[in-house]
Design a protein around this motif. Structure first.
Motif, PDB file in Angstrom:
ATOM      1  N   LEU A  18       2.898  -6.897  14.760  1.00 42.49           N
ATOM      2  CA  LEU A  18       2.217  -6.351  15.928  1.00 42.49           C
ATOM      3  C   LEU A  18       0.777  -6.833  16.084  1.00 42.49           C
ATOM      4  O   LEU A  18       0.291  -6.969  17.208  1.00 42.49           O
ATOM      5  N   LEU A  19       0.108  -7.078  14.973  1.00 42.37           N
ATOM      6  CA  LEU A  19      -1.304  -7.452  15.048  1.00 42.37           C
ATOM      7  C   LEU A  19      -1.527  -8.959  15.018  1.00 42.37           C
ATOM      8  O   LEU A  19      -2.654  -9.412  15.177  1.00 42.37           O
ATOM      9  N   GLY A  20      -0.473  -9.716  14.777  1.00 42.00           N
ATOM     10  CA  GLY A  20      -0.585 -11.168  14.849  1.00 42.00           C
ATOM     11  C   GLY A  20      -1.241 -11.822  13.656  1.00 42.00           C
ATOM     12  O   GLY A  20      -1.791 -12.936  13.781  1.00 42.00           O
ATOM     13  N   LEU A  21      -1.227 -11.178  12.501  1.00 49.42           N
ATOM     14  CA  LEU A  21      -1.819 -11.774  11.302  1.00 49.42           C
ATOM     15  C   LEU A  21      -1.068 -13.054  10.935  1.00 49.42           C
ATOM     16  O   LEU A  21       0.164 -13.098  10.990  1.00 49.42           O
ATOM     17  N   ALA A  62       2.464  11.163   5.953  1.00 48.70           N
ATOM     18  CA  ALA A  62       1.811  10.517   7.093  1.00 48.70           C
ATOM     19  C   ALA A  62       0.584   9.735   6.650  1.00 48.70           C
ATOM     20  O   ALA A  62       0.331   8.614   7.119  1.00 48.70           O
ATOM     21  N   LEU A  63      -0.183  10.314   5.728  1.00 46.23           N
ATOM     22  CA  LEU A  63      -1.377   9.631   5.218  1.00 46.23           C
ATOM     23  C   LEU A  63      -0.997   8.345   4.496  1.00 46.23           C
ATOM     24  O   LEU A  63      -1.614   7.291   4.713  1.00 46.23           O
ATOM     25  N   GLN A 112       4.607   2.156   1.818  1.00 46.82           N
ATOM     26  CA  GLN A 112       3.318   1.979   2.478  1.00 46.82           C
ATOM     27  C   GLN A 112       2.998   0.509   2.715  1.00 46.82           C
ATOM     28  O   GLN A 112       2.625   0.108   3.824  1.00 46.82           O
ATOM     29  N   ALA A 113       3.132  -0.298   1.668  1.00 51.25           N
ATOM     30  CA  ALA A 113       2.816  -1.721   1.786  1.00 51.25           C
ATOM     31  C   ALA A 113       3.754  -2.408   2.771  1.00 51.25           C
ATOM     32  O   ALA A 113       3.341  -3.321   3.508  1.00 51.25           O
ATOM     33  N   SER A 114       5.006  -1.996   2.809  1.00 53.88           N
ATOM     34  CA  SER A 114       5.974  -2.602   3.731  1.00 53.88           C
ATOM     35  C   SER A 114       5.597  -2.313   5.175  1.00 53.88           C
ATOM     36  O   SER A 114       5.651  -3.209   6.037  1.00 53.88           O
ATOM     37  N   VAL A 115       5.219  -1.061   5.454  1.00 52.34           N
ATOM     38  CA  VAL A 115       4.815  -0.709   6.817  1.00 52.34           C
ATOM     39  C   VAL A 115       3.563  -1.474   7.223  1.00 52.34           C
ATOM     40  O   VAL A 115       3.484  -2.050   8.323  1.00 52.34           O
ATOM     41  N   THR A 161      -2.347   1.018   7.862  1.00 54.83           N
ATOM     42  CA  THR A 161      -1.978   0.414   9.140  1.00 54.83           C
ATOM     43  C   THR A 161      -3.026   0.696  10.210  1.00 54.83           C
ATOM     44  O   THR A 161      -3.405  -0.202  10.978  1.00 54.83           O
ATOM     45  N   LEU A 162      -3.515   1.925  10.266  1.00 57.88           N
ATOM     46  CA  LEU A 162      -4.535   2.272  11.253  1.00 57.88           C
ATOM     47  C   LEU A 162      -5.831   1.516  11.005  1.00 57.88           C
ATOM     48  O   LEU A 162      -6.490   1.051  11.957  1.00 57.88           O
ATOM     49  N   LEU A 163      -6.201   1.369   9.739  1.00 59.16           N
ATOM     50  CA  LEU A 163      -7.425   0.628   9.427  1.00 59.16           C
ATOM     51  C   LEU A 163      -7.290  -0.848   9.767  1.00 59.16           C
ATOM     52  O   LEU A 163      -8.236  -1.471  10.268  1.00 59.16           O
ATOM     53  N   LEU A 164      -6.130  -1.426   9.513  1.00 59.58           N
ATOM     54  CA  LEU A 164      -5.895  -2.825   9.886  1.00 59.58           C
ATOM     55  C   LEU A 164      -5.915  -2.999  11.400  1.00 59.58           C
ATOM     56  O   LEU A 164      -6.416  -4.008  11.906  1.00 59.58           O
ATOM     57  N   THR A 165      -5.367  -2.031  12.108  1.00 62.37           N
ATOM     58  CA  THR A 165      -5.385  -2.091  13.581  1.00 62.37           C
ATOM     59  C   THR A 165      -6.815  -2.041  14.094  1.00 62.37           C
ATOM     60  O   THR A 165      -7.191  -2.799  15.010  1.00 62.37           O
TER      61      THR A 165
END
Length: 245
Positions: free
Chosen positions: A121-124, A25-26, A110-113, A32-36
């Protein structure tokens, strides 16, 4: 090296990680959580998010894989697993490259997710293709894993392993061009940054941010990242002591 032994080592590590749901999970969620979080910090300035968020697709995977790998490898050392393995015909490079392969698979996931969430989802947005960004993010995560494997040799406890993060990761974040343009730094800091691998991962992503097609400079920076990963991995093998009985 033996491909059979190398793959056997990688399978053993992946099997261990598969039973550690918290670690999985980590690995999969932290970047992803930090980017969000960053996306909503710059909610009214998405242009800034596009610039910084893209660079962080190299920084976050490097950092998280460094932490996970260094602690996991230290546990193997402290528990005596490495000592027992090195008393067998298993070569040191089989062992280290097996670990590297296992964590490279995790780094790829990890990088793929993180990349999929950032763009989907975040529109980058970036000038370059998502596939190119993903390739650089994966290489950066693998570099973090190899660095973690290497630095774990210099720690005796998990707390000491975590203390390497400020020493290894933070200076690279400060000098890679994420916080401030490298061209405006003091000359000696630019020289220091030139020997830190994360600077090249961020540089490659900066090229993707600006140009729609991969550039020569981007490929050069990416090859340097890969070279750093290989060198740290071989350096990690040199820290292992073979047991003969």
């Amino acid at each position: 090296m033996s491909i059979r032994l190398l793959l056997g080592t990688a399978l053993r590590v992946l099997t261990q990680v598969r039973h550690d749901r918290r670690t999985i999970a980590l690995i999969l969620t932290m970047p992803t959580l930090l980017l969000t979080l960053l996306r909503f910090v710059f909610d009214d300035r998405l242009d800034i998010f596009d610039q910084i968020g893209l660079m962080l697709l190299g920084v976050f995977p490097f950092t998280s894989m460094f932490l996970v790998t260094s602690v996991a490898m230290l546990r193997e050392r402290v528990s005596g697993t490495l000592e027992r393995l090195l008393s067998t015909p298993l070569h040191k490079l089989d062992l280290l490259f097996g670990y590297a392969l296992a964590f490279a698979i995790l780094a790829t996931a990890q990088a793929s997710v993180a990349t999929a969430v950032a763009y989907g989802l975040l529109g980058l947005r970036s000038q370059g293709a998502i596939g190119t960004v993903l390739l650089i993010a994966i290489c950066s995560a693998i570099l973090g894993s190899c660095t973690g494997l290497f630095t774990s040799a210099f720690a005796r406890t998990e707390f000491q392993a975590l203390q390497f993060a400020p020493l290894v990761v933070f200076p690279q974040i400060l000098l890679c061009g994420l916080i401030w343009p490298r061209e405006q730094m003091a000359p000696f800091l630019r020289l220091v940054g030139n020997v830190l691998p994360l600077r090249y991962a961020v540089g490659a992503l900066s090229e993707v941010s600006t140009f729609p097609e991969p550039t020569t400079l981007m490929w050069r920076d990416l090859l340097i990242v890969i070279a750093f990963a290989v060198v740290t991995l071989v350096g990690g093998a040199a820290t292992l002591r073979r047991r003969t009985g």
